[in-house]
Design an enzyme around this catalytic site. Structure first.
Site, mmCIF file in Angstrom:
data_model
loop_
_atom_site.group_PDB
_atom_site.id
_atom_site.type_symbol
_atom_site.label_atom_id
_atom_site.label_comp_id
_atom_site.label_asym_id
_atom_site.label_seq_id
_atom_site.Cartn_x
_atom_site.Cartn_y
_atom_site.Cartn_z
ATOM 1 N N HIS A 173 -6.012 2.595 1.284
ATOM 2 C CA HIS A 173 -5.245 3.710 1.852
ATOM 3 C C HIS A 173 -5.974 4.377 3.028
ATOM 4 C CE1 HIS A 173 -3.188 2.996 -1.838
ATOM 5 N NE2 HIS A 173 -4.039 3.639 -2.593
ATOM 6 N N ASP A 176 0.918 -1.127 0.000
ATOM 7 C CA ASP A 176 0.000 0.000 0.000
ATOM 8 C C ASP A 176 0.960 1.178 0.000
ATOM 9 O OD1 ASP A 176 -1.534 2.203 0.681
ATOM 10 O OD2 ASP A 176 -2.974 0.976 1.779
ATOM 11 N N HIS A 177 1.190 1.760 -1.183
ATOM 12 C CA HIS A 177 2.337 2.670 -1.276
ATOM 13 C C HIS A 177 2.188 3.896 -0.369
ATOM 14 C CE1 HIS A 177 -0.284 4.427 -4.362
ATOM 15 N NE2 HIS A 177 0.304 5.562 -4.068
HETATM 16 N N1 LIG Z 1 0.964 2.061 -12.595
HETATM 17 C C1 LIG Z 1 0.830 2.465 -11.359
HETATM 18 O O1 LIG Z 1 1.204 3.595 -11.011
HETATM 19 C C2 LIG Z 1 0.236 1.555 -10.327
HETATM 20 C C3 LIG Z 1 -0.014 2.081 -9.045
HETATM 21 C C4 LIG Z 1 -0.540 1.234 -8.067
HETATM 22 C C5 LIG Z 1 -0.790 -0.096 -8.369
HETATM 23 N N2 LIG Z 1 -0.559 -0.578 -9.613
HETATM 24 C C6 LIG Z 1 -0.822 -1.996 -9.855
HETATM 25 O O2 LIG Z 1 0.357 -2.612 -10.409
HETATM 26 C C7 LIG Z 1 0.023 -3.621 -11.328
HETATM 27 C C8 LIG Z 1 0.682 -3.299 -12.662
HETATM 28 O O3 LIG Z 1 0.190 -2.052 -13.128
HETATM 29 P P1 LIG Z 1 0.760 -1.309 -14.407
HETATM 30 O O4 LIG Z 1 0.157 0.046 -14.407
HETATM 31 O O5 LIG Z 1 2.238 -1.425 -14.473
HETATM 32 O O6 LIG Z 1 0.101 -2.162 -15.599
HETATM 33 P P2 LIG Z 1 0.557 -2.284 -17.099
HETATM 34 O O7 LIG Z 1 1.343 -1.110 -17.533
HETATM 35 O O8 LIG Z 1 -0.652 -2.700 -17.873
HETATM 36 O O9 LIG Z 1 1.565 -3.512 -17.054
HETATM 37 C C9 LIG Z 1 1.165 -4.842 -17.061
HETATM 38 C C10 LIG Z 1 2.372 -5.724 -17.315
HETATM 39 O O10 LIG Z 1 1.950 -7.072 -17.368
HETATM 40 C C11 LIG Z 1 2.512 -7.690 -18.535
HETATM 41 N N3 LIG Z 1 1.617 -8.775 -18.936
HETATM 42 C C12 LIG Z 1 0.295 -8.702 -19.190
HETATM 43 N N4 LIG Z 1 -0.191 -9.923 -19.476
HETATM 44 C C13 LIG Z 1 0.841 -10.789 -19.385
HETATM 45 C C14 LIG Z 1 0.974 -12.197 -19.534
HETATM 46 N N5 LIG Z 1 -0.055 -12.979 -19.857
HETATM 47 N N6 LIG Z 1 2.196 -12.748 -19.329
HETATM 48 C C15 LIG Z 1 3.253 -11.979 -19.007
HETATM 49 N N7 LIG Z 1 3.188 -10.648 -18.833
HETATM 50 C C16 LIG Z 1 2.000 -10.066 -19.031
HETATM 51 C C17 LIG Z 1 2.606 -6.551 -19.532
HETATM 52 O O11 LIG Z 1 3.606 -6.749 -20.495
HETATM 53 P P3 LIG Z 1 3.381 -7.359 -21.955
HETATM 54 O O12 LIG Z 1 2.244 -6.639 -22.575
HETATM 55 O O13 LIG Z 1 4.699 -7.116 -22.622
HETATM 56 O O14 LIG Z 1 3.120 -8.791 -21.737
HETATM 57 C C18 LIG Z 1 3.075 -5.419 -18.626
HETATM 58 O O15 LIG Z 1 4.460 -5.504 -18.392
HETATM 59 C C19 LIG Z 1 -1.490 -3.653 -11.368
HETATM 60 O O16 LIG Z 1 -1.941 -4.609 -10.447
HETATM 61 C C20 LIG Z 1 -1.899 -2.260 -10.886
HETATM 62 O O17 LIG Z 1 -3.173 -2.239 -10.282
HETATM 63 C C21 LIG Z 1 -0.052 0.229 -10.587
#
Ligand SMILES: NC(=O)c1ccc[n+]([C@@H]2O[C@H](COP(=O)([O-])OP(=O)(O)OC[C@H]3O[C@@H](n4cnc5c(N)ncnc54)[C@H](OP(=O)(O)O)[C@@H]3O)[C@@H](O)[C@H]2O)c1
Length: 503
Positions: A239, A176-177
């Site tokens: 949060h 929970d950042h």
């Molecule tokens: N972004 C933020 O600031 C943030 C903040 C809080 C929490 N989160 C949480 O962090 C997590 C990631 O978020 P994100 O924003 O980084 O999402 P994102 O940009 O959509 O990244 C998803 C990642 O998963 C990979 N992926 C998807 N399907 C896959 C599969 N079948 N096999 C292997 N890799 C796969 C994608 O790469 P490929 O397309 O190359 O496979 C990509 O690297 C989520 O749970 C989100 O709720 C994110």
């Protein structure tokens, strides 16, 4: 002190990894927490090479202005594996590479698996880590997972059982950042290191507590995600309830993760579980309409990309939690969070009770007027600090009073150079310290509380949209406090209204 570990980042090409994780790893590298004995495997489906991955890494740390050799040396520790997490064969490659890097960098079998991916993949990944023997027997194996942890109690419980089949609770680090933020961590210090506050920290002296997490931005390009989440699940379940727990918990016997967790869980257990009727009385939801603030026009939520034209998803929540224990009985904990509000700001206002009698009453302009209440404000972001409003004597003849504010804000220089939340949390995970992560018992209690609200809301159709973009939410959010004779201490919209910048 230098840590030896292999990081395996699932979702290594994603937004979180690029914006938060790689720069945080670089900061740890610069500080010497990571040096020679670390390696990172990034995995995702994209067919990247190690070279390309390293170029991406260098790009993500550009703002930290590394010199050429520093950048090259850091990036050389990164390896990429194109891998679909549903494909079992790929885990054999992951095991082979992990073992090879373990030997090359002398990592002592220490492994940290970071799931920076959508939660539906978590179960599959952890099962494979075990079945394909990637988990080592020599060092530690820790799992770091991102929110959301489930979408209700049942799904969270199912996910937890899957994960706990492989990792014991002490090796699971649920991020929970907000818990990595400086001023959230400061809540405990303000309370437990200052007798003037802790001795007043109860229902005899505190009238109400107000927690605001407001955002000026709309949903931007996250409409798809938000349509399945809404403000209640996105902010309150995690949060905000964590902040309530930190504010309301008893003094832990020691500042260890176990004692703190025990106290936080007790608070969450004592939060009143509302029946449907009580949910309707104590929680208000909103969705933003078009609006104009300071000459800028904003579109309605329903016109944002990837949002349904008839969406019933809330972009705003205000509510009142009651904690049924000795310390807090009768003290409302008001919370509110939303998008497209007047100003971005995360802050806590502790509103103290009035003195029993205003002996200066005879001097006030309006007879019978109460003295303003003392308020302790904790500023979490964007500025960091705290202030205390007191009443002082107005200079001059007689005994007129006026509010004065003792104000402390961290300097911009200090906040800029202080470690990022993700940097602190990654280092905590490397140290095996779970104080600033959510334990399952906390997650479970939070979902129990939230499910009741969601369930009640799902039975009725809200009259959305119901607040103009640029305001502090719907009228109901103000009425919620007014019916108890309270009001929000922070009303940034007034400033704009007084100057004709907001209708
Ligand atoms: N972004 C933020 O600031 C943030 C903040 C809080 C929490 N989160 C949480 O962090 C997590 C990631 O978020 P994100 O924003 O980084 O999402 P994102 O940009 O959509 O990244 C998803 C990642 O998963 C990979 N992926 C998807 N399907 C896959 C599969 N079948 N096999 C292997 N890799 C796969 C994608 O790469 P490929 O397309 O190359 O496979 C990509 O690297 C989520 O749970 C989100 O709720 C994110």
């Amino acid at each position: 002190m230098e840590q030896a570990a292999l990081f395996t980042i699932f979702g290594g090409t994603g937004d979180l990894a690029q914006r938060k994780l790689y720069p945080s790893l670089f900061r740890l590298y610069r500080k010497g927490n990571l040096a020679k004995h670390f390696a990172v495997i990034g995995t995702a489906r994209r067919p990247w090479s190690d070279e390309h991955y390293r170029e991406v890494i260098c790009e993500t740390i550009k703002d930290l202005e590394p010199n050429e050799s520093e950048k090259k040396e850091f990036a050389s520790h990164f390896y990429y594996l194109s891998h679909d997490v549903n494909d079992s064969d790929h885990y054999d490659q992951l095991k082979a590479l992990s073992d090879q890097l373990d030997e090359k960098y002398e990592l002592q079998g220490n492994r940290l698996y970071y799931l920076a991916m959508a939660p539906q993949f978590f179960g599959t990944i952890v099962n494979h880590l075990k079945s394909q023997d990637i988990i080592t027997t020599t060092g530690y194996n820790r799992l770091v997972i991102e929110k959301p942890f489930g979408f209700d109690y049942d799904s969270a419980d199912k996910l937890n059982n899957q994960i706990r089949n492989v990792f014991p609770e002490q090796d699971i680090f649920r991020i929970d950042h907000y818990l990595g933020k400086e001023m959230i961590q400061n809540i405990s210090v303000i309370r437990f290191a200052n007798n003037i506050f802790e001795s007043l920290w109860n229902n005899r002296y505190i009238e109400n507590v107000q927690i605001t997490f407001s955002e000026a931005l709309g949903v931007e390009d996250r409409g798809g995600y938000y349509e399945n989440s809404g403000a209640l699940k996105d902010m309150v379940q995690n949060h905000i309830l964590q902040v309530v727990a930190l504010l309301a918990m008893e003094v832990p016997t020691s500042f260890s993760n176990q004692s703190i967790r025990e106290e936080k869980v007790k608070v969450l257990q004592a939060i009143r579980r509302y029946e449907s009727e009580e949910v309707l009385q104590n929680f208000v939801r909103g969705q933003y309409d078009t609006g104009t603030l300071d000459g800028k026009d904003f579109i309605a939520y329903r016109d944002e990309p990837k949002v349904a034209k008839d969406s019933l998803m809330e972009t705003f929540v205000a509510g009142k939690f009651l904690i049924d224990n000795f310390r807090w009985s009768g003290v409302p904990f008001y919370v509110r969070t939303g998008k497209r509000m007047t100003e971005k700001g995360t802050r806590i206002n502790i509103v103290f009770k009035q003195v029993p009698i205003n002996v200066f009453n005879f001097e006030q302009e309006a007879a019978g007027k109460d003295l303003p209440q003392n308020i302790l404000t904790i500023y979490i972001q964007p500025t960091e600090g705290f202030s205390l409003t007191l009443n002082g004597k107005k200079i001059g003849q007689g005994f007129k009073t006026e509010p004065v504010k003792l104000d402390f804000r961290q300097s911009a220089e200090v906040t800029e150079n202080s470690p990022e939340a993700y940097e602190k949390l990654l280092l905590d995970a490397l140290n095996g310290d779970s104080t600033n992560f959510s334990h399952w018992d906390e997650v479970a209690n939070s979902w129990e509380i939230i499910d009741r609200i969601r369930h009640t809301w799902d039975q009725t159709t809200p009259g959305f949209p119901n607040y103009a973009a640029g305001t502090m939410g719907p009228q109901g959010a103000f009425d919620l406090l007014a019916k108890n004779g309270h009001e929000w201490a922070w009303q940034p919209d007034q400033w704009y209204r007084e100057r004709g910048k907001l209708k």
